[in-house]
Design a protein around this motif. Structure first.
Motif, PDB file in Angstrom:
ATOM      1  N   GLY A 316       0.837  -1.193   0.000  1.00  0.00           N
ATOM      2  CA  GLY A 316       0.000   0.000   0.000  1.00  0.00           C
ATOM      3  C   GLY A 316       0.872   1.243   0.000  1.00  0.00           C
ATOM      4  N   LEU A 317       0.284   2.385  -0.308  1.00  0.00           N
ATOM      5  CA  LEU A 317       1.054   3.618  -0.415  1.00  0.00           C
ATOM      6  C   LEU A 317       1.701   4.034   0.900  1.00  0.00           C
ATOM      7  N   TYR A 318       1.213   3.493   2.007  1.00  0.00           N
ATOM      8  CA  TYR A 318       1.793   3.858   3.306  1.00  0.00           C
ATOM      9  C   TYR A 318       2.992   2.991   3.667  1.00  0.00           C
ATOM     10  N   ARG A 319       3.292   1.965   2.883  1.00  0.00           N
ATOM     11  CA  ARG A 319       4.341   1.006   3.260  1.00  0.00           C
ATOM     12  C   ARG A 319       5.675   1.690   3.564  1.00  0.00           C
ATOM     13  N   MET A 320       6.084   2.661   2.756  1.00  0.00           N
ATOM     14  CA  MET A 320       7.381   3.310   2.966  1.00  0.00           C
ATOM     15  C   MET A 320       7.437   4.115   4.255  1.00  0.00           C
ATOM     16  N   PHE A 321       6.273   4.337   4.886  1.00  0.00           N
ATOM     17  CA  PHE A 321       6.218   5.154   6.090  1.00  0.00           C
ATOM     18  C   PHE A 321       5.857   4.347   7.338  1.00  0.00           C
ATOM     19  N   ASN A 322       5.677   3.036   7.194  1.00  0.00           N
ATOM     20  CA  ASN A 322       5.247   2.251   8.350  1.00  0.00           C
ATOM     21  C   ASN A 322       6.390   2.066   9.344  1.00  0.00           C
ATOM     22  N   GLU A 323       6.144   1.359  10.425  1.00  0.00           N
ATOM     23  CA  GLU A 323       7.138   1.246  11.487  1.00  0.00           C
ATOM     24  C   GLU A 323       8.364   0.458  11.069  1.00  0.00           C
ATOM     25  N   ILE A 324       8.218  -0.403  10.069  1.00  0.00           N
ATOM     26  CA  ILE A 324       9.366  -1.177   9.601  1.00  0.00           C
ATOM     27  C   ILE A 324      10.204  -0.358   8.637  1.00  0.00           C
ATOM     28  N   MET A 325       9.557   0.273   7.681  1.00  0.00           N
ATOM     29  CA  MET A 325      10.264   0.921   6.582  1.00  0.00           C
ATOM     30  C   MET A 325      10.607   2.388   6.839  1.00  0.00           C
TER      31      MET A 325
END
Length: 711
Positions: A316-325
């Motif tokens: 999803g578009l939020y993946r780059m901003f999640n707690e892992i990435m």
């Protein structure tokens, strides 16, 4: 973005006082220029570049002996130093039974280093460190050419301090080589756009072709931007642009496909099985496992790709901003996005062939295409993939930032009074959010959070006050404060990656955020659901085999280790190798004592042992220095070993030992397990172990097979 870029005319006046070259253009002059830079450069530019390159090298090579590397690729490199056949095919073992699941160019680079200097940690890491530092130098040169020394310096510094780039460059995964080749392609393309000549475009295509032979389809992510920029901005006729692109496309196809075509034309009986494929062809690997399977989660190799195993969180578009990435790559994404839009608007009325707009289009396309690909991919995804996005972000931060700063300072329009402060504020706020996620992880992150907040506020206020009071010096100091605010967080993460040993499976930077990754500069703080945290194998390696600091053979073969390959998360599940292995050694303990026994009783066989999976085989290869068969590839589900092939190997004396676990299995693997148990001789653990806990008469899962056992 800083007053180090003077108004037009001022810099040229200052440079005119610098000494010109001697009449003879002597060697001493050229040597000085190596350190001071071209005559047109500001005096600070070349020393700053050398400082950044030194910083990059230090981050990538610091405490080299602590780097664990990736056992999967380490074993393939070692095998390639023992056999040119294994070297060419990228085989996991020197007997060339099965290949790794990637094309071999990165293995060739590391393998040549190991053949020249000997096999060890620094010998394998030398090409990676060189590739990482080389990418920084290439980015500096490219951005500086179009936007000046300030922009080039900022871009180089941003790339150097990108946390995931530091983490993956301290590893033996192929990604640093991939990024360097893609950078070479970008630099050559921009040269072709500027001069309209064919050969730079051809060399750009060749560089991407070699990148394809490093990591297959990932190398092609940038191609839409490359084609668009050349077609739009090159200063030749449309017909010539199309013809040149056609020629370059041919070069791309040839440089990409030559290895694949050669391998697939060789009879399967004369080469290794293609690991990760379903039909023993490289083509299947390209379009499936390393192609559309990564994007759509479709499996080209049943069980090896699954439904999209992700170590980086949900797509999803939020993946780059999640707690892992988030802490790995996203620090400057808000600034880069605003800088891209602002830069394109500022160059909106420039001629079609404007080199600055062409460069913005290239680096912006690089960034956007990677962002969308990595964010929306439903297949196997590892955080370190996004190191390929870092050059785009870094270039936009430098080039776009300088364009915004000049527009802000020169007062091109009232609306530009807000764009640069908003861009800085957005990334500052985001950096504070990222650092708050790791509150309590260490003093360095608390200090970084304070520095980011204070410098960010000072920068925004300084820019606004300086703009409306026309104090250029104040704006310059505010721009420097912005650089501090935007890079303090990434710097803290990068230092943590440089001072900690790297996890070969999923290298990441910074502390654990509780999201499943991170920890110790690359270790797995908390593994994704259903997986085990990385464990370092025990034992010792024979002299000259295992790279120092990389651990050793595992005490158990059915679990994840910190030095396995990067292919899937299924194979890191606690029981995944046993299930996928179909009863072929998925849960059997392989100790150093067993390996010593196997070497003593190898009796001239080509392979020391046959086991279920690549991660088991690779550790034993590095422990023993002998070829080991991986019957099922990475996850144990490849059809590399058939019963007929096993019988042939046993009958010819090329293989005597095989590990079969006590659990069940399906398909061909189950057939092999059943046959081995029926015809082989079980080796009791007491035959090789003197330990009181294992010196029993129970079966170890190890079977001996001789020619007489084959009917």
């Amino acid at each position: 973005m800083t007053t180090l870029a003077p108004p037009p005319g001022q810099e040229s006046t200052r440079r005119s006082h610098r000494a010109g070259p001697p009449a003879d253009g002597g060697l001493n002059f050229r040597a000085r220029r190596l350190f001071t830079g071209p005559e047109d450069d500001p005096r600070w530019a070349r020393p700053a570049l050398w400082g950044i390159l030194l910083l990059a090298t230090a981050l990538y090579a610091w405490n080299l002996t602590s780097i664990t590397g990736n056992t999967f690729y380490d074993a393939a490199v070692y095998s390639g130093t023992k056999s040119w056949k294994a070297f060419f095919f990228g085989a996991l073992d020197s007997g060339s039974f099965i290949t790794v699941d990637k094309p071999p160019f990165a293995l060739w680079v590391m393998g040549l280093s190991a053949r020249v200097f000997g096999y060890g940690t620094w010998q394998l890491m030398l090409p990676m460190v060189a590739a990482g530092t080389g990418s920084v130098a290439l980015l500096y040169r490219s951005v500086k050419r179009d936007f000046g020394a300030v922009a080039g310096t900022i871009s180089a510094l941003v790339l150097t301090l990108t946390p995931i780039t530091v983490a993956i460059t301290r590893d033996t995964n192929p990604d640093p080589i991939l990024v360097l080749l893609m950078m070479l392609g970008a630099v050559a393309l921009l040269k072709a756009v500027r001069n309209g000549k064919l050969m730079p475009l051809v060399w750009s295509a060749v560089a991407i072709g070699f990148a394809f032979n490093t990591k297959m389809m990932q190398a092609y992510v940038v191609l839409p931007a490359f084609f668009l920029v050349y077609l739009w901005a090159t200063n030749v006729s449309l017909g010539k642009r199309i013809r040149n692109l056609a020629v370059a496309t041919v070069a791309l196809i040839v440089s990409s496909a030559w290895w694949m075509v050669i391998v697939d034309l060789i009879p399967a009986s004369s080469r290794p099985y293609i690991g990760g494929s379903t039909d023993n062809t490289v083509w299947d690997l390209v379009i499936g496992y390393n192609g559309f399977g990564r994007i759509f989660g479709a499996s080209s190799s049943v069980g090896s790709q699954g439904n999209g195993a992700s170590f980086g969180g949900s797509s999803g578009l939020y993946r780059m901003f999640n707690e892992i990435m988030g802490g790995q790559i996203s620090w400057l994404i808000p600034f880069a996005a605003i800088a891209l839009i602002g830069g394109l608007v500022l160059r909106g009325r420039a001629p079609r062939t404007d080199p600055k707009r062409a460069a913005l289009m290239l680096w912006g396309g690089w960034f956007v295409l990677h962002f969308l690909t990595f964010s929306l991919a439903e297949g196997t995804f590892h955080p370190y993939y996004v190191t390929a996005m870092a050059p785009g972000i870094a270039a936009l931060a430098g080039a776009g930032g300088v364009l915004l700063y000049r527009a802000f300072r020169e007062g091109a329009a009232a609306k530009w009074a807000w764009v640069l402060p908003v861009a800085i504020a957005a990334s500052t706020v985001w950096a504070v959010v990222l650092l708050q996620r790791v509150t309590g992880s260490g003093t360095v992150y608390t200090v970084a959070e304070i520095v980011v907040a204070v410098a960010g506020i000072a920068s925004v206020l300084g820019l606004l006050v300086g703009r409306f009071t026309r104090r250029h010096r104040l704006m310059g100091f505010a721009a420097l404060a912005a650089i501090v605010a935007l890079l303090a967080g990434p710097a803290a993460y990068s230092v943590s990656a440089a001072t900690s040993s790297t996890n070969g499976t999923n290298p990441t930077a910074g502390p654990s955020t509780g999201g499943g990754m991170g920890g110790g500069g690359g270790g797995m703080g908390g593994a994704p659901s259903g997986t085990k945290s990385g464990t370092k194998p025990s034992g010792s390696a024979p002299s000259g085999t295992r790279p120092s600091g990389s651990g050793s053979a595992p005490s158990g073969t059915g679990s994840s280790s910190s030095s396995t390959g990067e292919s899937t998360s299924e194979s890191t599940s606690e029981s995944g190798a046993q299930q996928a292995g179909g009863g072929m050694g998925g849960g059997t303990q392989v100790s150093s004592e067993m390996i010593a026994y196997l070497k003593k009783h190898q009796d001239g066989a080509t392979w020391l042992l046959a086991v279920s999976t690549d991660q088991t085989a690779s550790s034993i290869i590095l422990e023993s220095g002998q070829p080991v068969i991986s019957m099922g590839g990475w996850s144990g589900s490849d059809n590399a070993m058939t019963l007929a092939k096993l019988k042939s190997l046993v009958k010819s004396g090329k293989l005597h030992y095989i590990i079969v676990s006590s659990d069940g299995g399906q398909g061909t693997n189950s057939e092999i397990a059943t046959w081995v148990k029926a015809h082989g001789t079980a080796v009791k653990s007491s035959a090789y172990s003197t330990s009181s806990s294992t010196s029993t008469s129970t079966s170890s899962g190890l079977y001996r097979l001789d020619a007489s056992d084959v009917s």
